[in-house]
Design an enzyme around this catalytic site. Structure first.
Site, PDB file in Angstrom:
ATOM      1  N   PRO A  87       0.787  -1.235   0.000  1.00  0.00           N
ATOM      2  CA  PRO A  87       0.000   0.000   0.000  1.00  0.00           C
ATOM      3  C   PRO A  87       0.821   1.288   0.000  1.00  0.00           C
ATOM      4  CG  PRO A  87       0.099  -0.890   2.208  1.00  0.00           C
ATOM      5  CD  PRO A  87       0.794  -1.891   1.330  1.00  0.00           C
ATOM      6  N   GLY A  88       2.151   1.173   0.131  1.00  0.00           N
ATOM      7  CA  GLY A  88       2.966   2.375  -0.026  1.00  0.00           C
ATOM      8  C   GLY A  88       3.889   2.717   1.124  1.00  0.00           C
ATOM      9  N   SER A  89       4.046   1.823   2.089  1.00  0.00           N
ATOM     10  CA  SER A  89       4.866   2.179   3.261  1.00  0.00           C
ATOM     11  C   SER A  89       6.345   2.303   2.911  1.00  0.00           C
ATOM     12  CB  SER A  89       4.671   1.150   4.376  1.00  0.00           C
ATOM     13  OG  SER A  89       5.039  -0.145   3.951  1.00  0.00           O
ATOM     14  N   TRP A  90       6.859   1.425   2.049  1.00  0.00           N
ATOM     15  CA  TRP A  90       8.261   1.563   1.631  1.00  0.00           C
ATOM     16  C   TRP A  90       8.449   2.851   0.845  1.00  0.00           C
ATOM     17  CZ3 TRP A  90      11.707  -3.103  -0.034  1.00  0.00           C
ATOM     18  CH2 TRP A  90      11.849  -3.973   1.046  1.00  0.00           C
ATOM     19  N   ASP A 116       2.693  -0.980  -8.575  1.00  0.00           N
ATOM     20  CA  ASP A 116       2.082  -2.210  -8.071  1.00  0.00           C
ATOM     21  C   ASP A 116       0.851  -2.522  -8.913  1.00  0.00           C
ATOM     22  OD1 ASP A 116       2.379  -3.777  -5.112  1.00  0.00           O
ATOM     23  OD2 ASP A 116       0.502  -4.107  -6.194  1.00  0.00           O
ATOM     24  N   ASP A 133       0.860  -4.239 -13.429  1.00  0.00           N
ATOM     25  CA  ASP A 133       1.671  -5.381 -13.008  1.00  0.00           C
ATOM     26  C   ASP A 133       3.110  -5.208 -13.470  1.00  0.00           C
ATOM     27  OD1 ASP A 133       2.798  -7.838 -12.491  1.00  0.00           O
ATOM     28  OD2 ASP A 133       1.156  -9.006 -13.346  1.00  0.00           O
ATOM     29  N   PHE A 134       4.032  -5.078 -12.513  1.00  0.00           N
ATOM     30  CA  PHE A 134       5.438  -4.868 -12.841  1.00  0.00           C
ATOM     31  C   PHE A 134       5.992  -5.953 -13.760  1.00  0.00           C
ATOM     32  CE2 PHE A 134       9.870  -5.951 -11.961  1.00  0.00           C
ATOM     33  CZ  PHE A 134      10.503  -4.768 -12.324  1.00  0.00           C
ATOM     34  N   ASP A 158       9.695  -5.390  -2.826  1.00  0.00           N
ATOM     35  CA  ASP A 158       9.011  -6.097  -1.744  1.00  0.00           C
ATOM     36  C   ASP A 158       7.931  -6.999  -2.330  1.00  0.00           C
ATOM     37  OD1 ASP A 158       8.732  -6.647   0.991  1.00  0.00           O
ATOM     38  OD2 ASP A 158       7.102  -5.228   1.237  1.00  0.00           O
ATOM     39  N   LYS A 198      13.095  -8.981  -1.708  1.00  0.00           N
ATOM     40  CA  LYS A 198      12.592  -9.929  -0.715  1.00  0.00           C
ATOM     41  C   LYS A 198      12.587 -11.343  -1.278  1.00  0.00           C
ATOM     42  CE  LYS A 198       8.136  -9.809   0.564  1.00  0.00           C
ATOM     43  NZ  LYS A 198       7.002  -9.259   1.319  1.00  0.00           N
TER      44      LYS A 198
END
Length: 247
Positions: A87-90, A116, A133-134, A158, A198
């Site tokens: 959701p955008g924390s990084w 994302d 989609d990356f 991530d 990750k």
């Protein structure tokens, strides 16, 4: 003392208080067993509460904060691409530490891109590409167009597949995502850039780490304190991109 370690001390305090209170959710009626377990785990997780206090969208922010505190991968002025950002924390952490929002007047201003396949609500200081989609060529071409010739200082991923519960299948899927992020990073990164991805433990992890090591000078495997005890999650941190030979 850095802001991250101050936050970690707060986490320990929250954890101690919550353990002593032994709180349990009171809204479990009618929910599936898996939903009940998720709610109980969220309530007992001090990082969830701290994320709310610090206005991060997700507890995963503290994983990146620790990695940055230990290895200094985010500094003002860097160009960063965040793959699997929702959701955008990084992205929030990257914006703050690269000064992409221009909040520090006497420091260079960074640039942060976030992508994302899920929607991402806007984040001040970041260029957000949601619902894309990356893993598709269209998404990667979109990022290249947004970069407009700029080379990147840090690609971080991530990304993770939806867990099926079949360990070897889930491992294969996250390895595939990590390789896609690596391939993308190799073609857009400047010399001495950093790559962070990750993984979940499994048979292909060592090979992936070795392959990353062919292109970067230093490789470290990091398991942040915010990683849950029952998770096989780890992060491959690669610094010092060697560049690609063009002849």
């Amino acid at each position: 003392m850095s802001n991250f370690w101050k936050s970690l001390m707060t986490v320990r305090c929250i954890h101690t208080c919550r353990t002593s209170l032994r709180e349990t959710p009171n809204n479990l009626k009618g929910k599936s067993v898996s939903s009940q377990k998720w709610l109980v785990r969220q309530l007992k997780d001090p990082y969830v509460e701290l994320a709310k206090q610090e206005k991060y969208r997700c507890r995963s922010a503290f994983k990146l904060l620790e990695i940055n505190d230990r290895f200094n991968i985010l500094i003002p002025g860097l160009v960063v691409v965040d793959c699997g950002a929702a959701p955008g924390s990084w992205t929030q952490v990257a914006v703050k530490h690269t000064n992409a929002d221009g909040s520090i007047s006497n420091k260079p201003k960074g640039i942060v891109f976030a992508i994302d396949r899920l929607p991402i609500y806007p984040i001040d200081g970041a260029t957000v590409v949601g619902n894309m989609d990356f893993t598709t060529q269209l998404a990667q071409d979109t990022l290249r167009n947004l970069l407009n010739g700029k080379q990147v200082d840090l690609v971080m991923s991530d990304m993770a597949p939806n867990a099926s519960g079949v360990k070897h299948m889930d491992h294969d899927n996250i390895i595939r995502l990590a390789y896609l992020a690596l391939k993308f990073a190799l073609h857009i990164s400047k010399v001495n850039a950093t790559f962070l991805a990750k993984l979940w433990d499994g048979g292909q992890s060592t090979q992936f780490e070795q392959d990353v090591g062919k292109f970067y000078k230093n490789i470290k495997i990091v398991r942040p304190a915010a990683t849950r005890d029952d998770s096989s999650e780890k992060f491959v941190l690669a610094k010092g991109f060697k560049g690609l030979k063009t002849s």
